[in-house]
Write an enzyme that holds these catalytic residues in place. Structure first.
Site, PDB file in Angstrom:
ATOM      1  CD  GLN A   1     -28.281  -2.007  21.218  1.00 35.08           C
ATOM      2  OE1 GLN A   1     -27.248  -1.483  20.842  1.00 35.08           O
ATOM      3  NE2 GLN A   1     -29.355  -1.297  21.540  1.00 35.08           N
TER       4      GLN A   1
ATOM      5  CD  GLU B   1      -3.989  -9.466   4.474  1.00 37.25           C
ATOM      6  OE1 GLU B   1      -4.142 -10.387   3.654  1.00 37.25           O
ATOM      7  OE2 GLU B   1      -3.417  -9.610   5.560  1.00 37.25           O
TER       8      GLU B   1
ATOM      9  N   GLY C   1     -25.513  -3.411  26.963  1.00 39.34           N
ATOM     10  CA  GLY C   1     -26.047  -2.077  27.243  1.00 39.34           C
ATOM     11  C   GLY C   1     -24.941  -1.074  27.523  1.00 39.34           C
TER      12      GLY C   1
ATOM     13  CB  SER D   1     -16.507  -4.971   2.291  1.00 41.02           C
ATOM     14  OG  SER D   1     -16.238  -5.458   3.586  1.00 41.02           O
TER      15      SER D   1
ATOM     16  CB  THR E   1      -0.921   0.010   1.230  1.00 34.05           C
ATOM     17  OG1 THR E   1      -1.717  -1.167   1.211  1.00 34.05           O
ATOM     18  CG2 THR E   1      -1.817   1.227   1.239  1.00 34.05           C
TER      19      THR E   1
ATOM     20  CB  ILE F   1       3.757  -0.941   6.323  1.00 32.53           C
ATOM     21  CG1 ILE F   1       3.703  -0.227   4.966  1.00 32.53           C
ATOM     22  CG2 ILE F   1       4.513  -2.257   6.233  1.00 32.53           C
ATOM     23  CD1 ILE F   1       2.892  -0.950   3.911  1.00 32.53           C
TER      24      ILE F   1
ATOM     25  CB  SER G   1      -8.705  -0.307  -3.664  1.00 34.83           C
ATOM     26  OG  SER G   1      -9.292  -0.312  -2.378  1.00 34.83           O
TER      27      SER G   1
END
Length: 386
Positions: free
Chosen positions: A337, A364, A340, A367, A126, A157, A132
């Site tokens: 949740q 890596e 709480g 999505s 990267t 890195i 990407s």
């Protein structure tokens, strides 16, 4: 395809689980708060063979397979996502790249130190302008006699600050199409011309060392090129197939850790005179969380099985990484949740799991990139008549 663990694999799982419970869990909150990379812990991991899981014993590794590898990462990830990320990056990226594409001389020189934890490995793909779009690499490499000279910058890195050696992708032929002019190089990080940039102040994975690297007229021996000149991008994509399986396993571990906390909390916390576990809405959450974790685990194991058996795993790896990482975020959020207000405090580890999990949807390959990879592979299968 039998995805059940053998007795030996179960013994490895239990050994790692005990190690994580004793050596990681008691310190995870402190490392997170102080953003400490615990080098001494990685030395212990190396002694146990967890930093050379897939490396043959002749090079100092454990000589295990991908099933054992994902099992190890799940257990470490359940204890601390940042430590799991460090183990994954060291094994899959730097060490794995040198083993997969290195010459015998390169393997002999670097793998024994990496596999035993004497050295920590980094992997530099990267860049500030090439995330990407890995083919947009601008770091340059030019040959001068018996040396390569590298100039450029890498960002985000893992182990850039703490590492001893890195595999760096650099453009060695600017005249070739962008994917074909990139080569991979082994760069010891104590070489003149290597500057470690600032350590990133991250939301999660804070026990993992993440920083930038700047290469300013960095000279390395010509023999430190990995494989053939111009093959670096192709090598990197193959390495990422395995790396995505490791991130999937890490995600499953983070999710399982959050689920376990929620399941343990629900029967003892009372509201309206009854334990939380008595309420159908809470039971429904726990059931959905457990089902998602199990599905992510099985998809990850299927990808690992394919990789271990020499099958093409690009689509399965992307599916496992996509699904497991998004499940980790969802399950960690649902665990908060269930707990709480306490779930939103640092008294319980679910808020850290939530912060850690988000990185798994980015690192890596985001999505979005995973969805592109999956769709591409599906269309290729149709065109090939599969």
């Amino acid at each position: 395809m039998d995805l059940s663990l053998t007795q030996d694999q179960l013994a490895i799982r239990d050994m790692v689980r005990d190690f994580a419970r004793n050596e990681i869990v008691p310190h995870a909150s402190e490392w997170d708060e102080s953003q400490t990379f615990p080098r001494e812990l990685f030395s212990k991991l190396g002694e146990l063979g967890m930093l050379g899981v897939l490396i043959p014993e002749k090079y100092g590794g454990a000589g295990l397979g991908y099933i054992e590898y994902v099992t190890i990462l799940e257990e470490i990830g359940a204890a601390d996502g940042g430590i799991g990320l460090g183990v994954a990056a060291h094994n899959s990226l730097c060490t794995g790249h040198i083993y997969a594409f290195g010459s015998e001389e390169q393997r002999q020189e670097f793998l024994p130190k990496l596999a035993t934890g004497q050295w920590i490995g980094a992997w530099g793909l990267t860049e500030p302008g090439a995330g990407s779009d890995a083919g947009g690499t601008r770091t340059k490499a030019r040959r001068e006699g018996d040396e390569w000279i590298l100039d450029g910058s890498k960002t985000f890195i893992t182990h850039a600050s703490a590492g001893d050696v890195a595999v760096i992708m650099a453009r060695s032929d600017p005249n070739k199409e962008k994917h074909h002019g990139i080569s991979a190089f082994i760069v010891p990080l104590d070489r003149p011309g290597v500057e470690r940039a600032k350590k990133e102040n991250k939301a999660g994975m804070r026990s993992s060392d993440t920083a930038g690297l700047t290469l300013d007229h960095c000279r390395i021996p010509a023999s430190y090129i990995l494989g053939e000149e111009g093959d670096g991008f192709i090598q990197a994509m193959k390495i990422l197939d395995g790396g995505r399986i490791s991130i999937a396993a890490l995600s499953v571990g983070i999710a399982r850790g959050a689920l376990n906390t929620a399941v343990a909390y629900a029967p003892v916390r009372e509201q309206f005179g009854k334990p939380l576990a008595a309420f159908q809405l809470i039971r429904g959450k726990l059931a959905d969380m457990a089902t998602m974790v199990e599905a992510a685990h099985l998809l990850t194991m299927q990808a690992a099985w394919a990789k271990q058996n020499g099958m093409k795993s690009t689509k399965l790896s992307a599916m496992a990484k996509l699904y497991a990482s998004e499940v980790a975020v969802k399950v960690a959020e649902e665990a908060i949740q269930v707990l709480g207000g306490y779930g939103y405090t640092k008294e319980y580890p679910v808020e850290r799991a939530w912060r850690d999990a988000k990185l798994c949807t980015i690192g890596e390959g985001t999505s979005e990139i995973q969805r592109l990879v999956i769709a591409r592979e599906l269309l290729r299968e149709v065109q090939a008549g599969a």
